[in-house]
Design an enzyme around this catalytic site. Structure first.
Site, PDB file in Angstrom:
ATOM      1  CG  ASP A 301     -19.086 -42.006 -25.356  1.00 37.97           C
ATOM      2  OD1 ASP A 301     -18.137 -42.179 -26.155  1.00 37.97           O
ATOM      3  OD2 ASP A 301     -19.307 -40.906 -24.826  1.00 37.97           O
TER       4      ASP A 301
HETATM    5  C1  BGC Z   1     -16.612 -39.238 -26.169  1.00 34.23           C
HETATM    6  C2  BGC Z   1     -17.452 -39.247 -27.419  1.00 34.23           C
HETATM    7  C3  BGC Z   1     -16.604 -39.587 -28.604  1.00 34.23           C
HETATM    8  C4  BGC Z   1     -15.942 -40.929 -28.362  1.00 34.23           C
HETATM    9  C5  BGC Z   1     -15.124 -41.426 -29.526  1.00 34.23           C
HETATM   10  C6  BGC Z   1     -15.756 -40.487 -26.031  1.00 34.23           C
HETATM   11  O1  BGC Z   1     -14.831 -40.357 -25.015  1.00 34.23           O
HETATM   12  O2  BGC Z   1     -17.448 -39.099 -25.053  1.00 34.23           O
HETATM   13  O3  BGC Z   1     -18.076 -38.013 -27.574  1.00 34.23           O
HETATM   14  O4  BGC Z   1     -17.382 -39.597 -29.754  1.00 34.23           O
HETATM   15  O5  BGC Z   1     -15.109 -40.811 -27.230  1.00 34.23           O
HETATM   16  O6  BGC Z   1     -13.994 -40.686 -29.703  1.00 34.23           O
END
Ligand code: BGC
Length: 773
Positions: A301
């Protein structure tokens, strides 16, 4: 070597567990291996190996590096030298780049300037639609209609791919048991069975029949794993989940998505039993790779690799990069730590070359599976035409209609239930901060959705009853409000036949990521407004727009009709009008237990019993498990939802009084045949045609590990004309009666099993049979 941070005793359990699961995984992978055009397609292996063979160490590491090159969706601003890095082969994936033209510009650099011409894969959070925004995932799950969700994901894939996006960070399949957690909005609620069905629907919808079709996009199932169990419902917080609970509740939707062929998985932010999910060899390597046979990519993530430092398991970037990669994170999203440290780590021998090769293999496999080498560019001319097509809009409308959950429908002035509104409703007062709102209707993570695409409730109502008959008075804002505006709303209500009060949350700030609420009720002065409108004595319909069940006991007691509309997407207005005026009968059902008060959280129907269960619901016995100041039961149970008609259930009947454990375990596997048939008659006892979501629950007692008081094991939608009765039959496979036992093996055990066919998780009468040795 990956370092297992678990006691030796735990390791033994892990190995025992893997015996059965590995056999299951093998059966699963054998079935998956045949699937053409995906990460399980072995015919891609030769291409992958040939390319891998040509790559330098730096080029390999480049494939493991991903940056956000557009509107950031997390902290930090990232870098600015992407063009140069791409030309040098230092980037494998970009995201948040929008529009075919921009995507193509980057892709030209990769294809023309980098030495090996490896295409970039472009990603985006396409969560519940790209331009055609559907209801938020919590709403989509409330349809209990996986086929519809698959179609919605297909529309999203078509639109996203037309813009050059071939990778979405969806579905979020985190089990969510706590309404304080803002990201409950992004998932399918609290149940692993329903959650698995939804996970599969999204993966199939996004990835289509072949991943290399130009309108298919790779799914990314997230957040692996346990993220929804954040302590106190506070986003990013730690989680403590036993291996049993992990396997029984949190892992199944991920496993189902892997079996459905998801190309990628995202590792979560949270630590799980002390080990951050983005450096957890047990979940990332043991379970995911060895037991399930996952051949796709694990993406971290946003900066979760760098976050190993504040987590406290790495004191510098190099250690964080090493731990993440060795645990099984293939791609580093945004942290830049693989880029900065990996080459040195390989050269010093701290990270074996073989681990890098394996991670790169997975990335190349996804890129080949997507057909990116053959078709790296997007046709800029057809981009616009793919968006907001009439069939997409009509699907968005029917998805919204089916996502609404009718929570209460008491008698209006005529003595009949207030909803649907009678055809002679002349004047309507539209009150509340969300009645005339576009952007909030999109919900959080609204992709490329635009506020101006939304048909608001105001617009749809004006079309239905005529603008002159619509009295609009906001009354209050979401968080603030003035006395004089409340007074104006009261005046409007007095002049109208009915008041529609639309209350709730701000989608972007109060729901989704980083939007945990310690008091998830009606914000600001909204309840005050509601009380003032109710005091007029006029019939009031409350429409709640939210990303979670809102704790509002006063409203549920005093307002005659309440509809949970979540955030319904761009066709929310027409969908609401169709349901409020009865063109469509509500069929949505709750996928989360609706709390009465915040002190009940975490609240979920499929809990274990205690040694001192409360006898009669609401009973006041002292030494039992209960609150002295609150009921144990939810305001509305999981599975609940009213209709404009009513249904009567006959007794649950089952085909056997005894089943044998050996026969159940012998048939546990991919193609197990049914072992028990359960039936019940369901009658439409009302005056309107309707569609009932018939649910089947199981309880096992006398097992080695306490099992939930009820667990969903089946559901069907049944259409019934007024007065019609249908016999509803469920053919249950052995997995309905198997469980994760004390050795953390998935098996059946001698026990007493009860089966309910019912309209929600709290009603119905069960039929019991014995599972014998
Ligand atoms: C979130 C994810 C997301 C990623 C990319 C993160 O902050 O937890 O769910 O896919 O950002 O945008």
């Amino acid at each position: 070597m990956p370092k297992f941070r678990k006691t030796p005793c735990f390791l033994v359990l892990v190995i025992v567990t893997s015996l059965l699961s590995a056999a299951q995984a093998q059966a699963g992978s054998a079935a998956r291996a045949a699937a053409p055009g995906g990460v399980n397609d072995r015919s891609l292996d030769a291409k992958v190996e040939a390319l891998l063979h040509k790559m330098t160490l730096d080029e390999k590491i480049g494939q493991l590096v991903q940056y956000s090159a557009g509107q950031p969706t997390g902290p930090g601003t990232g870098r600015t030298d992407y063009n140069d890095m791409i030309a040098k082969g230092e980037i494998g994936a970009l995201f948040n780049v929008t529009g075919a033209k921009e995507v193509n510009a980057y892709q030209h650099i990769a294809m023309e300037k980098s030495r090996l011409h490896i295409p970039i894969v472009f990603g985006l959070d396409v969560i519940h639609g790209f331009r055609t925004e559907f209801p938020i995932p919590l709403g989509l799950a409330s349809t209990w209609d996986p086929a519809l969700v698959e179609k919605a994901a297909r529309v999203a894939a078509r639109e996203a791919s037309a813009s050059g996006i071939r990778w979405t960070f969806s579905p979020m399949v985190d089990i969510a048991r706590d309404a304080r957690w803002g990201r409950m909005a992004e998932g399918a609620g609290e149940d692993p069975f329903l959650g698995s069905a939804m996970a599969v629907a999204y993966v199939r919808g996004y990835q289509g029949t072949r991943l290399d079709a130009p309108d298919s996009i790779a799914a990314c199932v997230k957040h692996y794993v346990g993220y929804g169990a954040a302590e106190g419902g506070r986003d990013y917080n730690s989680t403590e989940i036993s291996e049993h609970t992990l396997r029984q509740f949190y892992l199944p939707p991920f496993h189902a998505a892997v079996d459905a062929g998801t190309a990628t998985i995202m590792s979560a932010f949270n630590s799980l039993n002390g080990v951050p999910s983005s450096a957890n060899p047990f979940t990332l390597t043991q379970v995911l790779r060895k037991e399930w046979g996952f051949r796709g990519v694990v993406d971290s993530d946003w900066t979760s690799v760098a976050e190993l430092i504040p987590h406290g398991i790495a004191n510098d970037g190099a250690t964080a990069a090493r731990k993440a990669l060795l645990a099984g994170v293939d791609v580093d999203m945004v942290s830049s730590l693989y880029h900065d440290h990996m080459a040195k780590l390989v050269k010093s021998g701290e990270v074996p070359q073989a681990n890098i090769d394996e991670a790169v293999r997975r990335v190349l496999r996804v890129k080949f599976a997507l057909g990116l080498f053959d078709h790296p560019y997007t046709d800029e001319k057809s981009e616009a035409a793919a968006m907001l097509q009439p069939e997409s809009l009509s699907l968005a409308r029917s998805a919204a209609e089916r996502s609404f959950v009718l929570l209460k429908n008491a008698a209006g002035t005529s003595g009949a239930p207030l909803l649907p509104l009678s055809a002679d409703t002349h004047t309507v007062a539209l009150i509340g901060p969300l009645g005339d709102d576009g952007p909030n209707m999109l919900g959080s993570w609204a992709g490329m959705g635009k506020g101006e695409d939304v048909v608001s409730l105001r617009a749809a109502l004006a079309k239905r009853i005529g603008a002159d008959n619509l009295l609009v008075a906001k009354g209050v804002g979401i968080l603030d409000g003035k006395d004089e505006d409340i007074a104006a709303a009261v005046d409007a209500a007095k002049k109208a036949d009915v008041a529609l009060v639309v209350l709730g949350e701000n989608a972007g700030e109060m729901t989704g990521e980083a939007a945990s609420r310690s008091n998830p009720g009606l914000p600001g002065r909204q309840q005050e407004l509601l009380q003032a409108v109710i005091a007029t004595g006029k019939p009031v319909v409350l429409v709640l727009c939210s990303g979670r069940p809102l704790i509002a006991p006063w409203a549920f007691e005093h307002v005659p009709a309440v509809l949970a509309a979540w955030f319904p997407g761009i066709q929310g207005g027409p969908a609401l009008v169709n349901v409020l005026f009865g063109e469509t009968t509500p069929t949505g059902r709750l996928v989360v237990s609706w709390p009465r008060s915040v002190g009940q959280e975490p609240l979920y129907y499929n809990a274990s019993s205690t040694g001192r269960p409360q006898g009669a619901p609401g009973g006041e016995e002292k030494y039992v498990s209960r609150y002295i100041d609150e009921l144990n039961s939810p305001q509305f149970p999981f599975g609940f939802g009213l209709s404009y008609t009513s249904y009567q259930y006959g007794a649950t009947e089952i085909s056997a009084k005894q089943l044998k454990v050996p026969s159940l375990n012998a048939s546990l596997g991919v193609k197990a045949s049914p072992v028990l048939t359960a039936t019940a008659s369901v009658t439409n006892s009302g005056k309107r045609a309707g569609e009932e979501v018939v649910q089947l629950y199981v309880r096992l007692q006398g097992t080695s590990v306490a099992q939930p008081v009820r667990a969903l094991k089946g559901f069907q939608r049944v259409t019934l004309a007024p007065g019609e009765t249908k016999k509803v039959t469920f053919d249950l496979g052995p997995e309905a009666f198997a469980m994760w036992n004390e050795k953390n093996q998935f098996a059946a055990e001698p026990s007493r099993a009860t089966v309910w066919i019912s309209s929600d998780s709290a009603s119905g009468s069960g039929a019991t049979f014995e599972i014998v040795p």
